[in-house]
Scaffold this active site. Structure first.
Site: not given
Ligand SMILES: *Cc1c(COP(=O)(O)O)cnc(C)c1O
Length: 360
Positions: A101, A171, A195
């Protein structure tokens, strides 16, 4: 009805209490005679939902008044582009690449300016967090970017990088609200909610006001300007109303559970049950450096692909589902987010012990 223990990395398990409440309110939300899915985002009822969600989130995280809370769309992945589009004022940003990511965010930023990879753990399949105590931070960096919990590889920063005074952007998709956080250490915290908070379709961005530019390049789409969303209270266009409503319920659930300090205590307890077993197991082993282990995502392997597949299959039959590791890593991964009860982790470890006895 029978619920399974769902170890999915995302979309992931939600608190049963929240699902039940939402079900009870489905046909008639608080006397409006309609569901939240059917009401105007300009209605009084919805304004109250989004206002309460924001207020509860501010309380849970202790978000200072000089930070905006935005409910956005497009997944965490759209932020990979919005961040450089809005914040690369001088055209430079530094990225620490600790997983897929972070790498995707870095690659996206390369489209909009000079993105520097100032540290990486790719040399050992992202199985650790690099030393971030003395990084070559660029003098003209507009920000330093991290992915705080690496969902796929199961690592987490237990100490934030020294950014040498540059704004830190994180993030936190897979560790959002899993423990208390000092918001002031960040210029921006963001994550997709699917998540650890709510249904896919909502991204929450917490941004220090002075970061949000008055003007951005005129080619930046209106929908991708933070200022537009900040000025409109996340209601510039139709927001993901139902998703925000569920997030709001999860915030209330977290408050009723005792807040983030209590979640941290529970999450540490749950993770210890699994990690302690992995450390003593003759068959299973964890794949990341102990000091960098995530409380949320726990990857492990037997070392034999066929045995891994057998484990996943038999676990599924036993009601322990979505344990297959990410397609790029293989093996297994148990995601044990806030809403995964302790009993779920205990059931998983009991099953692993049985499988070990039968197969080791
Ligand atoms: C799942 C995830 C993403 C991507 O998320 P989307 O909503 O599918 O774009 C980005 N960063 C992290 C840390 C993730 O776990």
């Amino acid at each position: 009805m029978s619920r399974v223990y769902n170890f999915s990395a995302g979309p992931a398990v939600l608190p049963e209490e929240v699902l039940k409440e939402a079900a009870a309110e489905m046909l008639d939300y608080k006397g409006t005679g309609m569901s939240v899915m059917e009401m105007s985002h300009r209605s009084k009822a919805f304004q109250q939902i989004i206002d309460e969600a924001e207020a509860d989130l501010r309380e849970l995280m202790g978000i200072p008044d000089n930070y905006k809370v935005l409910f956005l769309q497009g997944g965490a992945s759209l932020q990979f582009a919005m961040i450089p589009m809005n914040f690369m004022k001088h055209g430079t940003a530094d990225y620490i690449v600790t997983g897929q990511w972070a790498k995707k965010a870095y690659q996206e930023a390369c489209k909009y300016g000079r993105a520097n990879k100032i540290a990486s753990s790719e040399d050992r399949t992202f199985s650790y967090i690099p030393d971030c105590s003395d990084l070559p931070v660029s003098d003209d960096a507009d920000y330093v970017y991290i992915c705080e919990n690496n969902t796929i590889y199961g690592t987490k920063y237990h100490k934030l990088p020294d950014t040498k005074g540059k704004p830190l952007i994180a993030d936190v998709s897979s560790c959002f609200l899993s423990e208390p956080v000092d918001v002031e250490k960040y210029a921006m915290i963001y994550g997709g909610v699917q998540k650890n908070i709510g249904p896919a379709g909502v991204v929450i961005a917490i941004i220090r006001e002075d970061m949000i530019p008055e003007e951005v390049d005129e080619t930046v789409p209106t929908m991708m300007q933070y200022k537009i969303h900040a000025d409109a209270g996340s209601l510039y266009n139709t927001p993901p109303c139902y998703g925000i409503y569920i997030c709001g319920k999860v915030f209330k659930w977290l408050k009723s559970m005792g807040g983030l300090a209590e979640m941290k205590r529970r999450n540490e307890e749950k993770a210890a049950i699994l990690y302690d077993f992995l450390d003593e197991s003759r068959l299973f082993k964890g794949t990341v450096e102990k000091k960098d282990r995530s409380l949320m995502n726990v990857p492990f392997v037997t070392g034999d692909e066929e045995l891994d597949a057998k484990f996943v299959k038999e676990a599924t039959a036993a009601g322990l589902v979505n344990l297959k590791g990410h397609r790029t890593v293989g093996g297994m991964r148990a995601s044990i987010y806030n809403a995964m009860p302790r009993e779920g982790v205990e059931a998983l470890v009991a099953f692993m012990k049985k499988f070990e006895a039968e197969n080791a």
